[in-house]
Write a protein that holds these residues in place. Structure first.
Motif, PDB file in Angstrom:
ATOM      1  N   GLN A 204       0.930  -1.229   0.128  1.00  0.00           N
ATOM      2  CA  GLN A 204      -0.102   0.096   0.332  1.00  0.00           C
ATOM      3  C   GLN A 204       0.838   1.517  -0.079  1.00  0.00           C
ATOM      4  O   GLN A 204       0.016   2.891  -0.016  1.00  0.00           O
ATOM      5  CB  GLN A 204      -0.750   0.048   1.188  1.00  0.00           C
ATOM      6  CG  GLN A 204      -1.905  -0.802   1.268  1.00  0.00           C
ATOM      7  CD  GLN A 204      -2.933  -1.006   2.664  1.00  0.00           C
ATOM      8  OE1 GLN A 204      -3.316  -0.333   2.584  1.00  0.00           O
ATOM      9  NE2 GLN A 204      -2.751  -2.124   3.279  1.00  0.00           N
ATOM     10  N   TRP A 208      -2.983   3.456  -0.770  1.00  0.00           N
ATOM     11  CA  TRP A 208      -4.214   2.855   0.234  1.00  0.00           C
ATOM     12  C   TRP A 208      -5.184   2.181  -0.185  1.00  0.00           C
ATOM     13  O   TRP A 208      -5.416   2.067  -1.341  1.00  0.00           O
ATOM     14  CB  TRP A 208      -4.233   3.647   1.266  1.00  0.00           C
ATOM     15  CG  TRP A 208      -3.809   4.361   2.450  1.00  0.00           C
ATOM     16  CD1 TRP A 208      -2.039   4.161   2.500  1.00  0.00           C
ATOM     17  CD2 TRP A 208      -4.052   5.467   3.411  1.00  0.00           C
ATOM     18  NE1 TRP A 208      -2.009   5.325   2.777  1.00  0.00           N
ATOM     19  CE2 TRP A 208      -2.828   5.792   4.198  1.00  0.00           C
ATOM     20  CE3 TRP A 208      -5.125   5.805   3.801  1.00  0.00           C
ATOM     21  CZ2 TRP A 208      -2.942   6.663   4.544  1.00  0.00           C
ATOM     22  CZ3 TRP A 208      -4.923   6.425   4.398  1.00  0.00           C
ATOM     23  CH2 TRP A 208      -3.691   7.114   5.606  1.00  0.00           C
ATOM     24  N   PHE A 209      -5.203   0.803   0.113  1.00  0.00           N
ATOM     25  CA  PHE A 209      -6.473  -0.326  -0.691  1.00  0.00           C
ATOM     26  C   PHE A 209      -7.952   0.500  -0.439  1.00  0.00           C
ATOM     27  O   PHE A 209      -8.559  -0.584  -1.231  1.00  0.00           O
ATOM     28  CB  PHE A 209      -6.299  -1.855  -0.005  1.00  0.00           C
ATOM     29  CG  PHE A 209      -5.260  -2.521  -0.438  1.00  0.00           C
ATOM     30  CD1 PHE A 209      -4.469  -1.712  -1.366  1.00  0.00           C
ATOM     31  CD2 PHE A 209      -4.674  -3.824   0.638  1.00  0.00           C
ATOM     32  CE1 PHE A 209      -3.348  -2.853  -2.413  1.00  0.00           C
ATOM     33  CE2 PHE A 209      -3.125  -3.515   0.035  1.00  0.00           C
ATOM     34  CZ  PHE A 209      -3.409  -3.951  -1.327  1.00  0.00           C
ATOM     35  N   GLY A 279      -3.737   1.249   5.272  1.00  0.00           N
ATOM     36  CA  GLY A 279      -2.405   1.285   4.738  1.00  0.00           C
ATOM     37  C   GLY A 279      -0.883   1.314   6.610  1.00  0.00           C
ATOM     38  O   GLY A 279       0.584   1.284   6.159  1.00  0.00           O
TER      39      GLY A 279
END
Lengths: 414, 186, 120
Positions: A204, A208-209, A279
């Protein structure tokens, strides 16, 4: 046999035997890692009470110490002096084992959580972490499922009809919500190409995912709220229906352990969510000043924890049938569709060359097209769902009005 | 192996005791729920053995599926039966069953040991030579297979079909049981 | 062998984890008063003495949920290696995993249509 990290330090301190050094290093490591949750749980109980009080327009604990800071200590001392009543009918061994399993399993979850960045020699984990297991994410789910067993054991061993009924309902709820939880977990694993939580955080580093899979993050959030048995899913402590659920026969410190386990579990889920979607320890200067990463992780985790609390104190409790139907007819299908669509789009974009295969080695520019597409996809799915929900709601309202009207007509006819 | 062998032997012994002790607990107590807990202890020991054999993925699966799901299913099943939680009757033909069990045990142990007899010594490095990462496992799982490596895509899909069939079968049977129950009540 | 080193840590953690709850429980055992009597130790249900066996027969519904959960649990477990290897898979291998999910989604639809997942 290599002996790195703490083990090396212990060896240098004068412990001759390598095996002993490794054992001691593990011991120190475990104490350090578990120290984090054990210390936080003391703060958590106060934080939870204060926040709940503020949401309900109260002040909350404010008598013991400045701002009520010592309230938890006072509670702990009180719990120590509480008589512990074990019902004669209970199954003594299992009755005592249940709170131990419950709290122990939650502490054990912290073994795989990466705390901060650390530049280590080749081959070792690139982070300060209890242990960087290759199967970290799966470890988390597996250990969390021990908690379910603890609840079942507690309910059964109490030999109380309400406890057993409460335990059965809760366990049915917990196992049901584990499905969307794990399906949502598959998405970050797929992106990172690894189950190790350190690798997931590293993947990440550019994006960020949560921006790439907001739907998975929402699914994960909802089902972890249910996994901890918090409102609106708090059938665990339906006071009016089941007196208290599975822990009705517990008193004193044993009840306290269930209580602390629940609080800690919520915060652990917040931290896990920070690691998986926000993250983890990534943030400004996390490489230059590693302890800052620890701060970032704590901040993100606390923010998510706050939203958990917020939700808990705002929404009313659902009935068991509503909870189960919400899971099986909403969360599970949506999470399956989410995995299928996400994996399809990601593979297509990778084949076309618009998406990187190794996220950690990509760049912000390289990952941007994928993020936009993924975000659009999730927006479309969420929009579709909201539209459907709106329709259903309207239909239900119209039906309700019709029913009322016909009732009124019938009453007038009499 | 060198100096790690001692802790390995300790771990192996502990997990062995857990596995066998749990198994004994299952058959020796007369309460089905306690039996389930014993079974979980036994399966936890098996998970430990998987770790010792450098198959942590299997160990996690063992804990997740058996302790997380099968245990719950067993308890639900135990509670489905009316009064089986407190079995007090002694079983008849106990000696005959015991003899059968011993014969079966010897045959099974023989079948496990015979092919590998003399093949390795305990604590041999050969046990750890072919450690497979989860990535390799995933690749092999959906691979067609070639001369170089084995692929398991067919078993993988068959497993999926099997799971679907299991679920449909379970639903059909459970629905029948449910209808019967309702019929009795009504 | 490094795999085992990592798991040694988990093993030590597993040994220590129960001690954390046992410590306060043990401390409470030292300090707390203990004056049990017959009435106090009765099962706490609704004020009157509890009637009959606690371990009553439960509905088949719970068992169905358990079964469906088990099926999905096994599926999830098989899906994880696929997800881990995802970035290295070609289209065929990806499709295999996709089909796998699809087949189980079918099972869910069947259960849905048969109305067994509705809490009654």
């Amino acid at each position: 046999m290599e002996c790195v990290g703490l083990c090396d330090v212990v060896l240098n301190l004068g412990v001759r035997n390598q095996e002993l050094a490794r054992f001691l290093a593990s011991l120190i490591g475990v104490l350090l890692v578990s120290g984090v949750p054990l210390l936080t749980v003391i703060i958590l109980i106060l934080a939870e009470r204060k926040i709940a009080a503020r949401i309900q327009d109260r002040i909350g604990p404010n008598r013991v110490g400045p701002y009520g800071l010592l309230q938890t200590v006072a509670d702990l001392l009180k719990l120590l002096g509480k008589e512990d009543i074990t019902p004669t009918a209970a199954d003594r061994i299992l009755y005592n084992a249940a709170p131990i399993i419950s709290f122990g399993s939650v502490v054990l979850l912290w073994a795989v959580i990466p705390f901060m960045y650390w530049n280590t020699p080749e081959g070792a984990a690139n982070a300060v972490v209890g242990v960087n297991l290759e199967i970290g994410a799966l470890f988390f789910v597996a250990i969390a499922s021990l908690g379910t067993l603890a609840i079942m054991t507690a309910g059964w061993a109490s030999n109380n009809k309400y406890a057993l009924l409460g335990a059965f309902r809760v366990v049915a709820l917990l196992v049901s919500y584990e499905i969307p939880l794990v399906f949502a977990l598959v998405v970050p694993v797929m992106f990172a190409g690894s189950m190790s939580l350190v690798d997931i955080v590293e993947a990440q580093s550019h994006m960020w995912f949560v921006f790439m899979a907001p739907l998975a993050a929402i699914l994960f959030f909802i089902s972890s709220q249910a996994e901890t048995g918090r409102a609106p899913f708090d059938l665990i402590e339906a006071e009016s229906e089941l007196i208290a659920g599975f822990n009705i026969e517990y008193s004193g410190m044993k009840f306290g352990m269930f209580f602390a386990a629940e609080f800690l579990h919520v915060f652990t889920n917040g931290i896990l969510m920070a690691v998986l979607f926000f993250g983890g320890y990534l943030g400004f200067f996390y490489k230059a000043i590693p302890p800052l990463g620890f701060l970032w992780l704590g901040l993100k985790g606390s923010l998510i924890y706050f939203v958990f609390l917020w939700l808990r104190n705002t929404v009313p409790r659902l009935r068991i049938d509503q909870v189960m139907n919400f899971n099986w007819f909403f969360l599970v299908p949506v999470s399956i569709i989410n995995i299928m669509v996400t994996s399809l789009i990601l593979k297509v974009m990778q084949e076309m060359g618009y998406a990187p295969t190794v996220f950690a080695e990509s760049s912000l520019i390289g990952i941007l097209p994928l993020t936009i597409v993924m975000l659009l996809k999730d927006a479309i799915i969420i929009g579709f769902i909201l539209g459907r929900l709106g329709q259903e709601g309207r239909k239900a309202r119209i039906e309700a009005t019709h029913a009322e009207e016909s009732l009124a007509a019938a009453a007038a006819g009499d | 192996m060198g100096d790690a062998s001692f802790s390995l032997i300790v771990a192996f012994t502990v997990f062995g005791i857990l596995t066998l002790g749990g198994a004994l607990g299952v058959i020796l107590n007369r309460n089905l729920f306690r039996g389930t807990i014993w079974l979980m202890i036994s399966l936890f020991g098996v998970a430990g053995h998987f770790v010792l054999l450098s198959a942590p993925f299997l160990a996690a699966v063992q804990v997740l599926v058996y302790i997380g799901a099968i245990a719950i299913l067993f308890t639900f099943a135990v509670m489905l039966t009316r009064s089986l939680t407190q079995i007090t009757d002694r079983f008849t033909r106990l000696w005959w069953n015991l003899g059968g069990a011993i014969v079966l045990f010897v045959v099974l142990v023989g079948a496990v040991i015979w092919p590998v007899w003399g093949g390795f010594t305990p604590g041999d490095d050969i046990l750890f030579a072919n450690v497979m990462s989860t990535t390799d496992l995933g690749i092999a799982l959906v691979d067609r297979g070639s001369d170089l490596r084995q692929g398991f895509v067919l078993p993988f899909e068959v497993a999926s079909l099997l799971l679907t069939a299991a679920m449909i079968g379970a639903i059909v049977i459970a629905r029948e049981a449910d209808d019967e129950e309702k019929g009795k009540r009504g | 062998m490094s795999v085992l080193n990592e798991w040694a840590f988990v093993g030590v953690f597993l040994l220590l984890a129960p001690i954390f709850p046992i410590l306060p429980m043990g401390a409470a055992w030292l300090f707390r008063p203990s004056k049990p009597n017959v009435i106090k130790n009765q099962t706490y249900e609704c004020g009157v003495e509890t009637i009959g066996d606690t371990w009553v027969q439960f509905r088949v519904q719970y068992y169905i949920y358990g079964l469906v959960f088990l099926v999905f649990d096994v599926e999830m477990v098989l899906l994880f290696p696929w997800a881990v290897a995802y970035n290295q898979l070609d289209l065929f291998a990806f499709g295999a995993g996709f089909l796998f999910i699809f087949l189980l989604a079918d099972a869910l639809i069947y259960a849905w249509k048969k109305d067994v997942l509705v809490w009654k």
